[in-house]
Design an enzyme around this catalytic site. Structure first.
Site, PDB file in Angstrom:
ATOM      1  N   THR A   7     -20.856 -30.801 -92.743  1.00 28.55           N
ATOM      2  CA  THR A   7     -19.937 -31.808 -92.233  1.00 28.55           C
ATOM      3  C   THR A   7     -18.596 -31.696 -92.926  1.00 28.55           C
ATOM      4  OG1 THR A   7     -20.628 -33.471 -93.836  1.00 28.55           O
ATOM      5  CG2 THR A   7     -21.827 -33.408 -91.741  1.00 28.55           C
ATOM      6  N   ASP A   8     -17.618 -32.394 -92.365  1.00 31.88           N
ATOM      7  CA  ASP A   8     -16.266 -32.395 -92.906  1.00 31.88           C
ATOM      8  C   ASP A   8     -16.183 -33.393 -94.059  1.00 31.88           C
ATOM      9  OD1 ASP A   8     -13.604 -31.835 -93.190  1.00 31.88           O
ATOM     10  OD2 ASP A   8     -13.031 -32.430 -91.172  1.00 31.88           O
ATOM     11  N   LYS A   9     -15.012 -33.485 -94.641  1.00 30.36           N
ATOM     12  CA  LYS A   9     -14.782 -34.323 -95.810  1.00 30.36           C
ATOM     13  C   LYS A   9     -15.060 -35.803 -95.533  1.00 30.36           C
ATOM     14  CE  LYS A   9     -11.332 -31.010 -97.045  1.00 30.36           C
ATOM     15  NZ  LYS A   9     -11.850 -30.107 -96.046  1.00 30.36           N
TER      16      LYS A   9
END
Length: 179
Positions: A7-9
């Site tokens: 996943t992204d930040k």
């Protein structure tokens, strides 16, 4: 079945929002965007990032989270984005694509024109005229920022007399502003 999920930040997925957390120029390093005098080189970088930007922070913000984060940082340091965009009208552009990894906008600039380049550091380094010492400095800074999990963009610009940019696709030797 699923064995790995990437996943992204934090914040980008949960809130759909990002924030600029660090800006580095050759003379300045800024991690706090409020409550002090902001150096001219930081304001120049954020002004360029505001012009080379398709987002709009009015009415709750419309646009990509990365571009909105740049506009919010510019606003926090006192840049009037609407006034800036009205003064330096965009006259041409190369939209961002994942193939080229950068975006270029061309603006009316006082008595001339200004091309602004924003994109992946490695691409912007290639298109900029940076002496070895400065290039090494910025490459090290970009690596440090990336290792901290930050999304890193590089910004550069190039000014010319009006009508002297024949084709914005062939501009090189940009003046590097920072990360």
């Amino acid at each position: 079945s699923v064995s790995v999920i990437c996943t992204d930040k934090t914040g980008t997925l949960t809130e759909g929002k990002m924030a600029a957390s660090k800006i580095v120029t050759y003379e300045s390093d800024l991690s706090s965007f409020e409550g002090k005098d902001i150096p001219r080189d930081i304001k120049d970088l954020l002004s360029a990032a505001s012009l080379n930007n398709d987002a709009n922070i009015a009415n709750g913000g419309v646009g990509q989270p990365t571009e909105l984060a740049l506009l919010e940082a510019a606003s926090k340091v006192g840049i009037d984005i609407e006034k800036l965009r009205n003064r330096f009208e965009r006259i041409n552009e190369i939209p961002f694509s994942s193939d080229i990894k950068y975006m270029v906008t061309l603006h009316q600039w006082d008595d001339g024109e200004c091309a602004i380049l924003k994109g992946a550091p490695e691409r912007v380094f290639e298109m900029s005229s940076l002496e070895n010492k400065k290039r090494t400095f910025f490459e090290e800074q970009a690596d440090l920022m990336m290792h901290k999990g930050l999304r890193v963009l590089a910004i550069a610009h190039k000014e010319k007399e009006a009508g002297h940019f024949d084709d914005i696709h062939t501009i090189d030797n940009y003046d590097f502003l920072g990360l």
